[in-house]
Design a protein around this motif. Sequence first.
Motif, PDB file in Angstrom:
ATOM      1  N   VAL B  34       0.853  -1.182   0.000  1.00  0.00           N
ATOM      2  CA  VAL B  34       0.000   0.000   0.000  1.00  0.00           C
ATOM      3  C   VAL B  34       0.887   1.230   0.000  1.00  0.00           C
ATOM      4  O   VAL B  34       1.814   1.337   0.808  1.00  0.00           O
ATOM      5  CB  VAL B  34      -0.864   0.034   1.282  1.00  0.00           C
ATOM      6  N   ARG B  35       0.616   2.137  -0.938  1.00  0.00           N
ATOM      7  CA  ARG B  35       1.394   3.373  -0.958  1.00  0.00           C
ATOM      8  C   ARG B  35       0.464   4.523  -0.601  1.00  0.00           C
ATOM      9  O   ARG B  35      -0.596   4.690  -1.200  1.00  0.00           O
ATOM     10  CB  ARG B  35       2.019   3.585  -2.331  1.00  0.00           C
ATOM     11  N   THR B  37       0.075   8.585  -0.264  1.00  0.00           N
ATOM     12  CA  THR B  37       0.643   9.893  -0.590  1.00  0.00           C
ATOM     13  C   THR B  37      -0.244  10.978   0.014  1.00  0.00           C
ATOM     14  O   THR B  37      -1.473  10.875  -0.025  1.00  0.00           O
ATOM     15  CB  THR B  37       0.724  10.124  -2.110  1.00  0.00           C
ATOM     16  N   THR B  45       5.023   3.497   2.610  1.00  0.00           N
ATOM     17  CA  THR B  45       4.606   2.289   1.914  1.00  0.00           C
ATOM     18  C   THR B  45       4.526   1.154   2.932  1.00  0.00           C
ATOM     19  O   THR B  45       5.449   0.968   3.727  1.00  0.00           O
ATOM     20  CB  THR B  45       5.606   1.934   0.798  1.00  0.00           C
ATOM     21  N   GLY B  94      -3.475  -1.457  -8.438  1.00  0.00           N
ATOM     22  CA  GLY B  94      -3.997  -0.365  -9.243  1.00  0.00           C
ATOM     23  C   GLY B  94      -5.211   0.314  -8.644  1.00  0.00           C
ATOM     24  O   GLY B  94      -5.597   1.390  -9.083  1.00  0.00           O
ATOM     25  N   GLU B  95      -5.827  -0.327  -7.640  1.00  0.00           N
ATOM     26  CA  GLU B  95      -7.012   0.294  -7.043  1.00  0.00           C
ATOM     27  C   GLU B  95      -6.595   1.448  -6.117  1.00  0.00           C
ATOM     28  O   GLU B  95      -5.514   1.437  -5.547  1.00  0.00           O
ATOM     29  CB  GLU B  95      -7.812  -0.750  -6.248  1.00  0.00           C
ATOM     30  N   THR B  96      -7.507   2.400  -5.976  1.00  0.00           N
ATOM     31  CA  THR B  96      -7.183   3.560  -5.141  1.00  0.00           C
ATOM     32  C   THR B  96      -8.366   3.991  -4.281  1.00  0.00           C
ATOM     33  O   THR B  96      -9.521   3.739  -4.633  1.00  0.00           O
ATOM     34  CB  THR B  96      -6.806   4.788  -6.010  1.00  0.00           C
ATOM     35  N   VAL B  98      -9.323   7.716  -2.495  1.00  0.00           N
ATOM     36  CA  VAL B  98      -8.858   9.099  -2.392  1.00  0.00           C
ATOM     37  C   VAL B  98      -9.706   9.846  -1.371  1.00  0.00           C
ATOM     38  O   VAL B  98     -10.925   9.706  -1.344  1.00  0.00           O
ATOM     39  CB  VAL B  98      -8.982   9.826  -3.755  1.00  0.00           C
ATOM     40  N   LEU B 105      -4.056  10.017  -0.670  1.00  0.00           N
ATOM     41  CA  LEU B 105      -4.272   9.034  -1.715  1.00  0.00           C
ATOM     42  C   LEU B 105      -3.720   7.677  -1.263  1.00  0.00           C
ATOM     43  O   LEU B 105      -2.561   7.566  -0.873  1.00  0.00           O
ATOM     44  CB  LEU B 105      -3.581   9.489  -3.007  1.00  0.00           C
ATOM     45  N   GLU B 107      -2.970   3.900  -2.566  1.00  0.00           N
ATOM     46  CA  GLU B 107      -2.825   3.132  -3.807  1.00  0.00           C
ATOM     47  C   GLU B 107      -2.347   1.728  -3.477  1.00  0.00           C
ATOM     48  O   GLU B 107      -1.517   1.546  -2.587  1.00  0.00           O
ATOM     49  CB  GLU B 107      -1.733   3.749  -4.685  1.00  0.00           C
ATOM     50  N   ILE B 109      -0.130  -1.227  -4.880  1.00  0.00           N
ATOM     51  CA  ILE B 109       0.879  -1.422  -5.926  1.00  0.00           C
ATOM     52  C   ILE B 109       1.383  -2.862  -5.942  1.00  0.00           C
ATOM     53  O   ILE B 109       1.238  -3.609  -4.965  1.00  0.00           O
ATOM     54  CB  ILE B 109       2.067  -0.453  -5.785  1.00  0.00           C
TER      55      ILE B 109
END
Lengths: 169, 119
Positions: B34-35, B37, B45, B94-96, B98, B105, B107, B109
Amino acid sequence: MTESPAKKVSFIALTSTLALIFSYVEILIPFNLGIPGIKIGIANVVVILALYLYDFKTAFFVNFIRIVLAGLLFNGFFAAIYSLAGGLLSLFIMYLLKNSKKFSLTAVSMCGGVFHNLGQITIAAIIVESPKLFLYFPVLIFSGMITGTAVGILAYFILNKLPGSSLPQ
Amino acid sequence: MFKKADIFLYIIILVIGLVSTYYIASLGTPGSSVRITVDGELYGTYPLSVDNTIVINQDEAQNIIVISGGKVSMADSNCPNKTCVNHSPIGNAGETIVCLPHKVLIEIIGGDEYDGISS
């Protein structure tokens, strides 16, 4: 075509050899679209010719001999098993479609290409016990369509040029 | 070279191809980490496999992100619309999620590579 056992045996021997050479030539041609495992399957031209000029049994022998020999000579044992599964499923489907007499050789070959790929991936998924391989399914369907059609068009022209061949239109 | 009936074969195979493409695309590949931001800058991460709770404080704004059972969700946020909190947990690459008001955010990865059998 008039049948004599000697003629049939020599036909099978000749076409098996031709198919084997095609298999080998295909390895030499770098046909890389960035997708591993996609081949044109030129050898299937010969199998289709055997199916249309003779019958299912003849095409079966030609395909079987080709795959076993190619496996022993250069493709390796596991590739031969995948090929066998794909080749037999594909031949069976092509035989059914051809006998329905509704479809052209090109379309029959297209389905052959698709089912060849599907047979291979099914056996591969069973052997490596990973259903994840089926993520590759769509790629194989579309590539099978394209290569199968290409092989079919090739076989169509060759069959029309052969003396004494009567291609069902 | 072609016959009329061929169209049916081509359409059938094409439909099977498209349906399977759609199905596989909707499955997604499970992500590995999980990233997060915040305001465009990397906050951290975290591995998806380890259950974790991450609290992000920016002045008044607070976001609580929970990683649990290979999925991430926004457990709480004091933003006005709560869109991020209402978002269902995510876990595929690829899912996010927000949180627009707080510029947070999340994400997913790195899906693991499936090993293709070539030739």
